[in-house]
Design an enzyme around this catalytic site. Structure first.
Site, mmCIF file in Angstrom:
data_model
loop_
_atom_site.group_PDB
_atom_site.id
_atom_site.type_symbol
_atom_site.label_atom_id
_atom_site.label_comp_id
_atom_site.label_asym_id
_atom_site.label_seq_id
_atom_site.Cartn_x
_atom_site.Cartn_y
_atom_site.Cartn_z
ATOM 1 N N LYS A 231 0.830 -1.205 0.000
ATOM 2 C CA LYS A 231 0.000 0.000 0.000
ATOM 3 C C LYS A 231 0.870 1.262 0.000
ATOM 4 C CE LYS A 231 -2.098 -1.430 3.751
ATOM 5 N NZ LYS A 231 -1.394 -2.717 3.863
ATOM 6 N N THR A 232 1.873 1.302 0.898
ATOM 7 C CA THR A 232 2.764 2.471 0.962
ATOM 8 C C THR A 232 3.532 2.611 -0.346
ATOM 9 O OG1 THR A 232 3.038 2.006 3.310
ATOM 10 C CG2 THR A 232 4.603 3.543 2.327
ATOM 11 N N ASP B 141 -1.337 6.534 6.489
ATOM 12 C CA ASP B 141 -1.287 5.104 6.771
ATOM 13 C C ASP B 141 -2.180 4.826 7.979
ATOM 14 O OD1 ASP B 141 -0.497 2.540 6.385
ATOM 15 O OD2 ASP B 141 1.536 2.787 7.170
ATOM 16 N N THR C 236 -5.539 -1.536 7.029
ATOM 17 C CA THR C 236 -5.515 -2.990 7.115
ATOM 18 C C THR C 236 -6.891 -3.485 7.546
ATOM 19 O OG1 THR C 236 -4.693 -2.690 9.358
ATOM 20 C CG2 THR C 236 -3.067 -3.227 7.675
ATOM 21 N N ARG D 141 6.637 -8.146 2.054
ATOM 22 C CA ARG D 141 7.481 -7.710 3.172
ATOM 23 C C ARG D 141 8.109 -8.923 3.865
ATOM 24 N NH1 ARG D 141 4.473 -4.056 6.678
ATOM 25 N NH2 ARG D 141 5.407 -2.409 5.427
HETATM 26 P P1 ADP Z 1 2.194 -1.860 3.229
HETATM 27 O O1 ADP Z 1 2.202 -0.372 3.124
HETATM 28 O O2 ADP Z 1 0.998 -2.473 2.550
HETATM 29 O O3 ADP Z 1 2.351 -2.369 4.632
HETATM 30 P P2 ADP Z 1 4.719 -1.681 1.781
HETATM 31 O O4 ADP Z 1 4.306 -0.890 0.591
HETATM 32 O O5 ADP Z 1 5.460 -0.961 2.853
HETATM 33 O O6 ADP Z 1 3.436 -2.435 2.407
HETATM 34 O O7 ADP Z 1 5.537 -2.935 1.253
HETATM 35 C C1 ADP Z 1 6.377 -3.692 2.086
HETATM 36 C C2 ADP Z 1 7.657 -4.022 1.345
HETATM 37 O O8 ADP Z 1 7.374 -5.037 0.383
HETATM 38 C C3 ADP Z 1 8.216 -2.828 0.591
HETATM 39 O O9 ADP Z 1 9.417 -2.492 1.149
HETATM 40 C C4 ADP Z 1 8.452 -3.290 -0.828
HETATM 41 O O10 ADP Z 1 9.854 -3.398 -1.026
HETATM 42 C C5 ADP Z 1 7.901 -4.688 -0.898
HETATM 43 N N1 ADP Z 1 6.816 -4.790 -1.886
HETATM 44 C C6 ADP Z 1 5.497 -4.613 -1.631
HETATM 45 N N2 ADP Z 1 4.770 -4.842 -2.730
HETATM 46 C C7 ADP Z 1 5.630 -5.165 -3.707
HETATM 47 C C8 ADP Z 1 5.468 -5.522 -5.085
HETATM 48 N N3 ADP Z 1 4.259 -5.605 -5.635
HETATM 49 N N4 ADP Z 1 6.580 -5.779 -5.807
HETATM 50 C C9 ADP Z 1 7.797 -5.720 -5.225
HETATM 51 N N5 ADP Z 1 8.030 -5.411 -3.935
HETATM 52 C C10 ADP Z 1 6.944 -5.135 -3.182
#
Ligand code: ADP
Length: 338
Positions: free
Chosen positions: A69-70, A114, A163, A222
């Site tokens: 998401k981030t 977030d 989430t 992650r």
């Molecule tokens: P969320 O905000 O949903 O908790 P993040 O965007 O922080 O998740 O993603 C977590 C980690 O996973 C990031 O550091 C990124 O490197 C990796 N990641 C997430 N989605 C992908 C994707 N589709 N392809 C490659 N790496 C990804």
């Protein structure tokens, strides 16, 4: 507003620090693996907004932690050539915290919140008018001399991540014209993510070892990246700098991850319920037994266990399934047919 009007600040200036922490974060939609439907939709919406010279409509991302998401929020700002101002629900306790951020936004900026489900009611009320009218009403002074001051805001895009979309009031959720739900990744996507991350970490990863990582990553990039970093350590110290099957198996043992990706907390959680006769056990009790917060259990651990068919949420509490005994290597009680 024309595209030229959008202030071209160095991409994601405020996110540079986070970026430095995380060299694995994709830097363009082309590098973002999987979630095809969400990415396809976003590309269309971003292009349309760019061609019209407008800020993109407000976007809500929902999905479990670590699904991207981030990352998508940073990609949207990069694609639009705007700034990304990041904050989170728990950091926005008072309306004044939010007002300060909103009034500093420039035309076209993306504001990323977030854990938006954790913003308070008052903050959400401010967000309502900020999102709909690009204006907020601030109450000055108190008592009889109180007056309201209306502050106009620059058109911006709110990107919310949650989430737990069920915790958002429907009226608030409906203020996001774009809503994309991210799903856990299939193993083939996680293999691609692991291979890409290995390349960025300058470590060789065998195809078979990549599949082992993918199988134990709980559908979450992650987690895949977290496992990979540890395997890199093992490869460096105990192997030949290359992650092969042997290194992967050794690393998984060190991390306490079994074949389906269950870790020590998952096992403790299932164990605690089994010790209580298979449940039902209330969430509060379970959190105490496992030593994690209720939020962490609900956001991080339970969804995977439910998806794996090991745990059920019932109105009276959590119960294990017969498969849970098998997953923990316990004998499964045979029910007599007679
Ligand atoms: P969320 O905000 O949903 O908790 P993040 O965007 O922080 O998740 O993603 C977590 C980690 O996973 C990031 O550091 C990124 O490197 C990796 N990641 C997430 N989605 C992908 C994707 N589709 N392809 C490659 N790496 C990804």
């Amino acid at each position: 507003m024309k595209v030229d009007d959008v202030r071209m600040v160095s991409p994601r200036a405020l996110d540079l620090e986070r970026e430095a922490e995380n060299p694995l974060r994709p830097k363009s939609f082309d590098e973002f693996v999987g979630q095809e439907s969400a990415v396809r939709n976003l590309r269309v919406y971003l292009r349309a907004a760019r061609e019209r010279g407008e800020a993109v409509d407000h976007i809500l991302f929902s999905g479990l932690p670590g699904l991207g998401k981030t990352t998508l929020a940073t990609l949207i700002a990069a694609e639009m050539g705007t700034r990304l101002v990041s904050t989170s629900g728990p950091a926005l306790e008072r309306a004044a915290d939010l007002a300060g951020i909103l009034t500093n936004l420039q035309r076209g900026d993306c504001l990323f919140i977030d854990e938006i489900h954790r913003t308070g009611v008052v903050v959400q009320e401010y967000l309502h008018s900020a999102m709909e009218d690009f204006a907020i009403d601030i109450v000055m002074d108190q008592g009889p001399s109180a007056r309201t001051l209306r502050l106009e805001l620059a058109p911006f895009t709110l990107i919310g991540a949650t989430t737990r979309q069920g915790l958002l009031a429907a009226a608030f959720r409906n203020r996001f014209p774009i809503h994309e739900k991210l799903e856990p990744y299939p193993p083939e996507d996680l293999v691609r993510i692991a291979l890409r991350s290995a390349r960025l970490l300058s470590v060789e990863l065998d195809a078979a070892a990549a599949e082992t990582v993918a199988a134990r990553a709980r559908g979450t990039p992650r987690v895949a990246n977290r496992i990979l970093r540890r395997l890199r350590d093992v490869a460096q110290v105990a192997g030949e700098g290359r992650i092969d099957e042997r290194v992967a198996e050794e690393g998984m043992r060190m991390l306490g991850l079994d074949e389906r990706g269950l870790d020590a907390v998952d096992r403790k959680l299932l164990d605690s319920i089994l010790a209580a006769g298979g449940g039902p056990v209330g969430l509060k009790t379970l959190a105490v037994m496992v030593g994690e917060t209720e939020d962490t259990l609900e956001d991080v651990y339970e969804p995977f266990l439910i998806q794996q068919g090991l745990l059920l949420r019932t109105p009276r509490g959590r119960v294990t399934t017969p498969e849970a005994r098998r997953a923990l290597g316990r004998p499964v009680a045979q029910r007599s047919l007679f």
